[in-house]
Design an enzyme around this catalytic site. Structure first.
Site, PDB file in Angstrom:
ATOM      1  N   MET A  31       0.848  -1.194   0.000  1.00  0.00           N
ATOM      2  CA  MET A  31       0.000   0.000   0.000  1.00  0.00           C
ATOM      3  C   MET A  31       0.890   1.254   0.000  1.00  0.00           C
ATOM      4  SD  MET A  31      -3.404  -1.022   2.060  1.00  0.00           S
ATOM      5  CE  MET A  31      -2.775  -0.895   3.717  1.00  0.00           C
ATOM      6  N   HIS A  35       9.165   1.106   3.064  1.00  0.00           N
ATOM      7  CA  HIS A  35      10.233   1.155   4.066  1.00  0.00           C
ATOM      8  C   HIS A  35      11.112  -0.079   3.906  1.00  0.00           C
ATOM      9  CE1 HIS A  35       7.767  -1.812   6.074  1.00  0.00           C
ATOM     10  NE2 HIS A  35       6.751  -0.974   6.104  1.00  0.00           N
ATOM     11  N   GLY A  37      11.197  -2.845   5.283  1.00  0.00           N
ATOM     12  CA  GLY A  37      10.486  -4.128   5.248  1.00  0.00           C
ATOM     13  C   GLY A  37      10.067  -4.462   3.818  1.00  0.00           C
ATOM     14  N   HIS A  38       9.493  -3.469   3.109  1.00  0.00           N
ATOM     15  CA  HIS A  38       9.102  -3.698   1.709  1.00  0.00           C
ATOM     16  C   HIS A  38      10.340  -3.976   0.857  1.00  0.00           C
ATOM     17  CE1 HIS A  38       5.718  -0.901   3.025  1.00  0.00           C
ATOM     18  NE2 HIS A  38       5.075  -1.994   2.652  1.00  0.00           N
ATOM     19  N   LYS A 152       5.312  -9.785   9.598  1.00  0.00           N
ATOM     20  CA  LYS A 152       4.647  -8.863  10.532  1.00  0.00           C
ATOM     21  C   LYS A 152       3.130  -9.024  10.471  1.00  0.00           C
ATOM     22  CE  LYS A 152       4.028  -4.461   9.879  1.00  0.00           C
ATOM     23  NZ  LYS A 152       2.560  -4.257  10.122  1.00  0.00           N
ATOM     24  N   GLN A 156      -2.548 -12.250   8.105  1.00  0.00           N
ATOM     25  CA  GLN A 156      -2.803 -11.969   6.683  1.00  0.00           C
ATOM     26  C   GLN A 156      -2.121 -13.027   5.814  1.00  0.00           C
ATOM     27  OE1 GLN A 156      -2.599  -7.999   4.561  1.00  0.00           O
ATOM     28  NE2 GLN A 156      -0.469  -8.600   4.264  1.00  0.00           N
ATOM     29  N   SER A 188       6.883  -0.519   9.797  1.00  0.00           N
ATOM     30  CA  SER A 188       5.509  -0.416   9.346  1.00  0.00           C
ATOM     31  C   SER A 188       5.314   0.980   8.773  1.00  0.00           C
ATOM     32  CB  SER A 188       4.565  -0.615  10.543  1.00  0.00           C
ATOM     33  OG  SER A 188       3.287  -0.119  10.239  1.00  0.00           O
TER      34      SER A 188
HETATM   35  O1  PAF Z   1      -0.034  -5.805   3.710  1.00  0.00           O
HETATM   36  C1  PAF Z   1      -0.478  -4.890   2.984  1.00  0.00           C
HETATM   37  O2  PAF Z   1       0.190  -3.876   2.736  1.00  0.00           O
HETATM   38  C2  PAF Z   1      -1.862  -5.026   2.375  1.00  0.00           C
HETATM   39  O3  PAF Z   1      -2.715  -5.686   3.241  1.00  0.00           O
HETATM   40  C3  PAF Z   1      -1.859  -5.691   0.989  1.00  0.00           C
HETATM   41  C4  PAF Z   1      -1.367  -7.116   1.051  1.00  0.00           C
HETATM   42  C5  PAF Z   1      -0.992  -4.888   0.038  1.00  0.00           C
HETATM   43  C6  PAF Z   1      -3.289  -5.704   0.427  1.00  0.00           C
HETATM   44  O4  PAF Z   1      -3.803  -4.422   0.282  1.00  0.00           O
END
Ligand code: PAF
Length: 284
Positions: A31, A35, A37-38, A152, A156, A188
């Site tokens: 989204m 950072h 983590g991504h 984290k 999900q 986060s």
């Molecule tokens: O973890 C996230 O950033 C969101 O839940 C995702 C997987 C991109 C879905 O919108």
């Protein structure tokens, strides 16, 4: 070079060419407000796949709290620079019409059953339905060989894994380790909303999780006692709210009172620092 696409048609043209050239495709849905983590997810995807697609879409349907959606950080220009520097092949930035051409797309979702009703499912009604709908839609658009999710968001990750198995989607779902700030705070996008002082305070979340993990291994205290003590410490004399601090089966997230079968455990928590809700977990 970072290829940027806004439409499904243009993205598919790029991905079809890559597939025809025999390239494997890795996918990192995000989204934005990227950072470290991504970045670690994108780096892992680049190690394992020839082409890495990152998507940025702040999905309105997974925010149970409208103000959380409004306040969610959006840094698209700096995100592009980060992706360029990380060697990401392709950024997909759809608008809401591309993801949800009509209302019905918002409602087609996967019901994970009990695992979607506990922990964040109980505290964020509708969150997992919205998350599953958008992840299904994104996976159907990108059709990656592998998709990468951070530990984290452990609940999900389990729900996405369950969903892709249920629909027999030809994608491997991989879990990557949580990346932490120096003080232990899990990275986060919401951390951007904390003051420097609050970021320091928030370090207690990981400290408490590691304390609990240590106590479980030592075996001197019951799970209930550990959870109660952890909640007490995290609340810091009523300064913070704690949605949950639960010791669960790592596979089903069922809350356990003791580890009868010596199975892998997950300790999960959600803590409010002012109006910023932070989640974290540790696997034992
Ligand atoms: O973890 C996230 O950033 C969101 O839940 C995702 C997987 C991109 C879905 O919108």
């Amino acid at each position: 070079m970072l290829n940027i696409y806004h439409s499904i048609i243009d993205l598919n043209e790029y991905l079809d060419k890559a597939r025809l050239a025999g390239k494997s495709i890795g996918f990192v849905p995000t989204m934005g407000a990227l950072h470290a983590g991504h970045i670690s997810l994108i780096e892992e995807s680049s190690r394992q796949c020839d082409v890495t697609v990152c998507s940025i879409f702040v999905n309105p349907t997974q925010f149970n709290d409208p103000s959380d959606y409004t306040k969610y950080p959006r840094n698209i220009e700096s995100d592009k620079i980060i992706l360029e520097n990380t060697g990401c092949s392709c950024l997909f930035v759809p608008d809401a019409k591309e993801i949800y051409p009509d209302e019905s797309f918002k409602h087609i979702t996967f019901d994970p059953g009990p695992i979607g009703m506990i922990l964040d499912g109980a505290h964020r009604p509708g969150h997992f339905a919205g998350m599953a709908a958008v992840v299904k839609r994104l996976l159907d658009i990108v059709v990656p060989d592998k998709a990468f999710f951070g530990q984290k968001d452990y609940q999900q990750y389990l729900i996405v894994k369950m969903m892709t198995a249920y629909y027999q989607m030809p994608v491997e779902i991989l879990k990557c380790p949580t990346v932490r700030e120096k003080n232990g705070l899990a990275m986060s996008s919401r951390n951007q909303r904390l003051s420097p002082d609050e970021r320091e305070q928030a370090a207690m979340i990981y400290k408490t999780l590691t304390w609990a993990a240590h106590e479980i291994s030592a075996g001197n205290l019951s799970f209930e006692t550990i959870e109660k003590q952890a909640m007490f410490d995290l609340m810091a004399n009523g300064k913070y709210n704690v949605d949950y601090f639960d010791i669960c089966s790592a596979e089903t997230l069922e809350k356990l009172n003791f580890n009868k079968n010596n199975e892998p455990l997950a300790i999960l928590t959600a803590v409010w620092i002012r109006d910023v809700r932070l989640i974290d977990n540790i696997l034992v």
